[in-house]
Design a protein around this motif. Structure first.
Motif, PDB file in Angstrom:
ATOM      1  N   MET A  51       5.628   5.105  -6.362  1.00  0.00           N
ATOM      2  CA  MET A  51       4.637   4.997  -5.083  1.00  0.00           C
ATOM      3  C   MET A  51       4.713   6.791  -5.006  1.00  0.00           C
ATOM      4  SD  MET A  51       4.468   6.164  -1.866  1.00  0.00           S
ATOM      5  CE  MET A  51       6.376   6.169  -1.083  1.00  0.00           C
ATOM      6  N   SER A  65      -4.985   6.774  -1.964  1.00  0.00           N
ATOM      7  CA  SER A  65      -5.447   6.043  -2.975  1.00  0.00           C
ATOM      8  C   SER A  65      -4.509   5.659  -4.247  1.00  0.00           C
ATOM      9  CB  SER A  65      -6.619   7.051  -3.118  1.00  0.00           C
ATOM     10  OG  SER A  65      -7.816   6.266  -4.228  1.00  0.00           O
ATOM     11  N   ASP A  66      -4.918   5.136  -5.066  1.00  0.00           N
ATOM     12  CA  ASP A  66      -4.677   4.703  -6.295  1.00  0.00           C
ATOM     13  C   ASP A  66      -5.336   5.250  -7.632  1.00  0.00           C
ATOM     14  OD1 ASP A  66      -2.456   3.205  -4.923  1.00  0.00           O
ATOM     15  OD2 ASP A  66      -3.152   0.684  -5.502  1.00  0.00           O
ATOM     16  N   ASN A  71     -10.699   2.625  -2.643  1.00  0.00           N
ATOM     17  CA  ASN A  71     -11.621   1.533  -1.973  1.00  0.00           C
ATOM     18  C   ASN A  71     -12.087   1.290  -1.192  1.00  0.00           C
ATOM     19  OD1 ASN A  71      -9.046   0.988  -0.184  1.00  0.00           O
ATOM     20  ND2 ASN A  71      -8.945  -0.572  -2.324  1.00  0.00           N
ATOM     21  N   ILE A  93      -5.210   3.284   9.122  1.00  0.00           N
ATOM     22  CA  ILE A  93      -4.694   2.388   9.043  1.00  0.00           C
ATOM     23  C   ILE A  93      -4.760   1.356  10.197  1.00  0.00           C
ATOM     24  CG2 ILE A  93      -2.127   0.472   8.933  1.00  0.00           C
ATOM     25  CD1 ILE A  93      -1.724   3.117   6.859  1.00  0.00           C
ATOM     26  N   ASN A  97      -6.654  -1.877  10.498  1.00  0.00           N
ATOM     27  CA  ASN A  97      -6.309  -2.774  11.045  1.00  0.00           C
ATOM     28  C   ASN A  97      -7.057  -4.269  12.019  1.00  0.00           C
ATOM     29  OD1 ASN A  97      -3.767  -3.407   9.502  1.00  0.00           O
ATOM     30  ND2 ASN A  97      -3.243  -1.959  10.059  1.00  0.00           N
TER      31      ASN A  97
ATOM     32  N   ILE B   2      -3.433  -3.867   6.940  1.00  0.00           N
ATOM     33  CA  ILE B   2      -4.985  -3.459   5.860  1.00  0.00           C
ATOM     34  C   ILE B   2      -4.138  -1.852   5.397  1.00  0.00           C
ATOM     35  CG2 ILE B   2      -6.893  -3.775   5.403  1.00  0.00           C
ATOM     36  CD1 ILE B   2      -6.915  -5.464   7.490  1.00  0.00           C
ATOM     37  N   VAL B   3      -3.680  -2.093   3.360  1.00  0.00           N
ATOM     38  CA  VAL B   3      -3.326  -0.589   3.495  1.00  0.00           C
ATOM     39  C   VAL B   3      -4.434  -0.696   2.338  1.00  0.00           C
ATOM     40  CG1 VAL B   3      -2.017   1.375   2.975  1.00  0.00           C
ATOM     41  CG2 VAL B   3      -0.893  -0.345   4.566  1.00  0.00           C
ATOM     42  N   SER B   4      -5.017   0.340   2.263  1.00  0.00           N
ATOM     43  CA  SER B   4      -5.751   0.485   1.078  1.00  0.00           C
ATOM     44  C   SER B   4      -5.454   1.329  -0.071  1.00  0.00           C
ATOM     45  CB  SER B   4      -6.839   1.467   1.013  1.00  0.00           C
ATOM     46  OG  SER B   4      -6.568   2.960   1.439  1.00  0.00           O
ATOM     47  N   SER B   5      -3.984   1.064  -0.131  1.00  0.00           N
ATOM     48  CA  SER B   5      -3.754   1.576  -1.339  1.00  0.00           C
ATOM     49  C   SER B   5      -2.288   0.305  -2.368  1.00  0.00           C
ATOM     50  CB  SER B   5      -2.920   3.471  -1.381  1.00  0.00           C
ATOM     51  OG  SER B   5      -1.548   2.894  -2.741  1.00  0.00           O
ATOM     52  N   ALA B   6      -2.552  -0.237  -3.570  1.00  0.00           N
ATOM     53  CA  ALA B   6      -1.955  -1.066  -3.253  1.00  0.00           C
ATOM     54  C   ALA B   6      -0.083  -0.717  -3.495  1.00  0.00           C
ATOM     55  CB  ALA B   6      -1.231  -1.557  -4.876  1.00  0.00           C
ATOM     56  N   LEU B   7      -0.533   1.012  -4.032  1.00  0.00           N
ATOM     57  CA  LEU B   7       1.218   1.078  -4.106  1.00  0.00           C
ATOM     58  C   LEU B   7       2.313   1.834  -2.988  1.00  0.00           C
ATOM     59  CD1 LEU B   7       0.556   4.523  -6.621  1.00  0.00           C
ATOM     60  CD2 LEU B   7       1.393   2.868  -7.180  1.00  0.00           C
ATOM     61  N   ILE B   8       1.379   2.661  -1.705  1.00  0.00           N
ATOM     62  CA  ILE B   8       1.456   2.524  -0.752  1.00  0.00           C
ATOM     63  C   ILE B   8       1.691   1.150   0.061  1.00  0.00           C
ATOM     64  CG2 ILE B   8       1.263   2.725   1.884  1.00  0.00           C
ATOM     65  CD1 ILE B   8      -0.270   5.086   1.019  1.00  0.00           C
TER      66      ILE B   8
END
Lengths: 206, 206
Positions: A51, A65-66, A71, A93, A97, B2-8
């Protein structure tokens, strides 16, 4: 704390560096991990390290962001002409939500606070002005905390944006749901009176 | 959440698996780590993974250890003929922190509790009996919690040890320092009367 193993002591010290985690809690977490299988603990370590290594900040809105563009900024289903200005990633966040906002964000990365040595130059204000100019943003919503620093930031931003063809709004201040009138501070109560709503609006939102 | 990053999101999920840490706290920890430099976060991950990979359990007392035999069992300055029986590693740490005990330990790894399906065979009882037989242990102190399960365990162990030339004792039960008489339960109060001490002993310990 006396622990007969340097391995455990180091792990406890690492956990105790995290905010709100003291030595006792850290020990509890480490002893919990000791009971897990090795691959699970390896996954824990790897996911966190990955991460930190791979995380990026969106070039446009400075959200985590990744990819190079997050996104939310890349989404075609969201209104890119409506930009909500927030202090930090945590606020993004919180608003996401609610599942009620369909625009984009702009993360300032802090708030103007001379006492902490944070001036406009340390914040992502320059990129906000550029974005409004270049991407035809129609409305900027200021969603910063209702503090003196927050109001200073709003004032500064509104001056920066005042010559651009953009509508600037702020989120409503008022009595929170479940809050009781008698415990509200004078400022909030006064503002909630000044900014009173027609009853139809209120009932619509119910 | 809901977080906009899969890593996080993955990192938050890993933290939220730890006991007493919910999603909100996990997010706070992850955002804290985001603010740290990458090498520091890598160290965090590595120290924890290494701890789980390399940790051993002492062959003699089943305490956590960096080597095959823990540094308490290997110490020549500690009385290896005095063995304190405890339920878990956490109890060893608690007693070590008093800095008042100079003997060795034996970690049972739990307590006899039929309702949880834990019988004597799941615990390190066999190795305790062997240890008493082979190493000429002179005294075994039962330091388990004063619960029904604890008393069952003490009773079982005392039967196992009764034919061996070893003195068996338990830690004192009584009113805790700072505890008030009127709030003590009847059992504790009754035991503290039965096991009353000559005043000289009490004053000596002050």
């Amino acid at each position: 704390m006396i622990v007969s193993s340097a391995l455990i002591e180091n792990a406890v010290n690492e956990f105790a560096k995290l905010p709100g985690i003291g030595k006792k809690t850290a020990l509890r977490l480490v002893l919990h991990l000791l009971k897990q299988e090795t691959p699970q603990v390896e996954q824990f370590g790897e996911v966190i390290t990955r991460m930190r290594r791979q995380i990026k900040f969106c070039k446009q809105c400075h959200n985590v962001s990744d990819d190079d563009v997050c996104n939310i900024c890349a989404s075609h289903t969201r209104n890119q002409k409506l930009v909500c200005v927030v202090e930090s990633i945590r606020d993004v966040i919180a608003i996401e939500n609610t599942q009620q906002f369909n625009g984009a964000y702009h993360v300032l990365g802090g708030i103007i606070s001379p006492i902490d040595g944070i001036g406009p130059d340390q914040l992502n204000i320059h990129t906000l002005v550029e974005r409004v100019q270049q991407h035809g943003v129609e409305e900027v919503i200021m969603a910063v905390s209702p503090t003196i620093e927050g109001d200073t930031t709003i004032y500064y931003l509104s001056k920066k944006l005042k010559d651009l063809p953009v509508k600037v709004t702020t989120i409503a201040r008022g009595i929170a749901f479940g809050g009781e009138l008698e415990y509200a501070d004078e400022m909030t109560l006064a503002r909630s009176l000044t900014n009173r709503l027609p009853l139809e609006n209120y009932l619509q939102n119910k």
